[in-house]
Design a protein around this motif. Structure first.
Motif, short mmCIF file in Angstrom:
data_model
loop_
_atom_site.label_atom_id
_atom_site.label_comp_id
_atom_site.label_asym_id
_atom_site.label_seq_id
_atom_site.Cartn_x
_atom_site.Cartn_y
_atom_site.Cartn_z
N PRO A 145 19.40 27.47 26.67
CA PRO A 145 18.25 28.01 27.41
C PRO A 145 17.01 27.13 27.28
O PRO A 145 16.67 26.70 26.20
CB PRO A 145 18.03 29.38 26.74
CG PRO A 145 19.34 29.71 26.11
CD PRO A 145 19.90 28.41 25.65
N THR A 197 22.27 24.31 31.73
CA THR A 197 22.67 25.52 31.03
C THR A 197 24.17 25.57 30.77
O THR A 197 24.61 25.91 29.67
CB THR A 197 22.26 26.77 31.83
OG1 THR A 197 20.88 26.69 32.14
CG2 THR A 197 22.51 28.04 31.02
N ARG A 211 22.57 35.69 31.05
CA ARG A 211 21.72 35.08 30.03
C ARG A 211 20.58 35.97 29.56
O ARG A 211 19.61 35.50 28.98
CB ARG A 211 21.14 33.77 30.56
CG ARG A 211 22.19 32.70 30.77
CD ARG A 211 21.55 31.40 31.19
NE ARG A 211 21.21 31.38 32.59
CZ ARG A 211 20.14 30.76 33.09
NH1 ARG A 211 19.30 30.16 32.28
NH2 ARG A 211 19.91 30.77 34.38
N ARG A 227 20.17 35.58 25.95
CA ARG A 227 19.83 34.20 25.56
C ARG A 227 19.01 33.60 26.70
O ARG A 227 19.38 32.62 27.33
CB ARG A 227 21.11 33.40 25.32
CG ARG A 227 21.82 33.79 24.04
CD ARG A 227 23.11 33.02 23.86
NE ARG A 227 24.18 33.56 24.68
CZ ARG A 227 25.43 33.12 24.66
NH1 ARG A 227 25.75 32.12 23.87
NH2 ARG A 227 26.36 33.67 25.41
#
Length: 301
Positions: A55, A188, A198, A201
């Protein structure tokens, strides 16, 4: 305060916290040949910088941030990656054997395409078009594309509008290519990692509203994106700029952190339950005494 585990398990987030799944075919073609597209040229620039994937802000790929991948090459990893890709890209929908993309699977196994190419192919398949394009409103389509390919919800209404314009001008496949070839995807997930949600995260700079919006569209293990409606689930929040509130399923059980002496596994501790029982009995006795006293005084007078 709600514990993070409580929130995760209350709307199906356990699946989203598992380690990412990667696979690389041992037969993948060498990247020493000339780059045939801008995205391939950019990806190679990024690989040369040897920084870890993960990230981050995603608008400077090729100059300041990039990735290095260490994917698995085992047969078990291949099967796990294929299964995870179907589950994520097809929005947790049940896929019959005749709905699987046999040709794409063969290309992945032979090393002719990477996981990135496999994801691209699934998102352009007849199954995807039938369930997430033909039957959905434009906003819902883009909402799902971002979820299934980039593993996140839309940032704002402007992003939705941008992709709707691409779709109107060049078709839905152009939207898929735009997302799969983006710096954000490369940084990513790279070529060999299956996309995943995500929210747990989040990328650097991600707003709280993005987490809430994920909760609004990830409804638990049993949900399927193709079965929960054709209209955008985030339309109102995106248009107003307000964060969605997290609505927990009726059957969810919330646990509270920082209060283990009071609550255990979502229930009051034993000493609290015993104390409540004693107070209930004492209260009942006192109320009975008061009623009898009033009755006695009434009859005496």
């Amino acid at each position: 305060m709600l514990s993070s585990t409580s929130v995760i398990t209350s709307f199906g987030g356990e699946r989203e916290t598992k380690p990412s799944i990667s696979f690389k075919s041992g037969q993948t073609k060498s990247s020493k040949s000339a780059a045939l597209s801008n995205s391939e040229f950019q990806r190679r620039q990024c690989e040369g910088m040897k920084l870890a994937i993960g990230p981050r802000l995603h608008d400077q790929c090729g100059t300041k941030v990039t990735f290095e991948e260490f994917p698995d090459i085992s047969q078990e990893s291949l099967e796990n990656a294929i299964s995870a890709a179907y589950q994520h890209v097809y929005g947790n929908a049940h896929v019959m054997d005749n709905e699987r993309s046999a040709s794409l699977e063969a290309e992945l196994k032979d090393g002719r395409i990477s996981i990135q190419g496999f994801v691209r192919g699934l998102a352009k398949s007849d199954f995807y078009k039938k369930n997430f394009y033909d039957k959905c409103s434009p906003e819902r389509t883009i909402e799902l594309d971002l979820k299934h390919i980039l593993g996140r919800t839309p940032h704002d209404q402007r992003e939705i509008t941008k992709y709707i314009e691409i779709q109107a001008a060049n078709g839905h496949q152009a939207v898929i290519d735009s997302m799969v070839d983006s710096a954000e995807y490369s940084e990513t997930f790279g070529r060999h990692t299956v996309p995943y949600m995500r929210s747990w995260r989040s990328q650097a700079g991600s707003a709280q509203s993005a987490f809430n919006r994920t909760a609004a569209i990830c409804l638990g293990y049993a949900y399927s994106d193709k079965a929960i409606g054709i209209n955008s689930k985030l339309s109102q929040g995106l248009k107003t700029g307000k964060a969605e509130s997290i609505a927990f399923p009726h059957a969810s059980t919330l646990n509270f952190s920082g209060a283990n002496m009071i609550l255990k596994r979502g229930k009051p501790a034993a000493w609290i339950r015993k104390s409540a029982t004693v107070l209930t009995i004492a209260g009942t006795i006192e109320i009975t005494r008061i009623i009898l006293t009033i009755a006695y005084n009434a009859f005496s007078s």
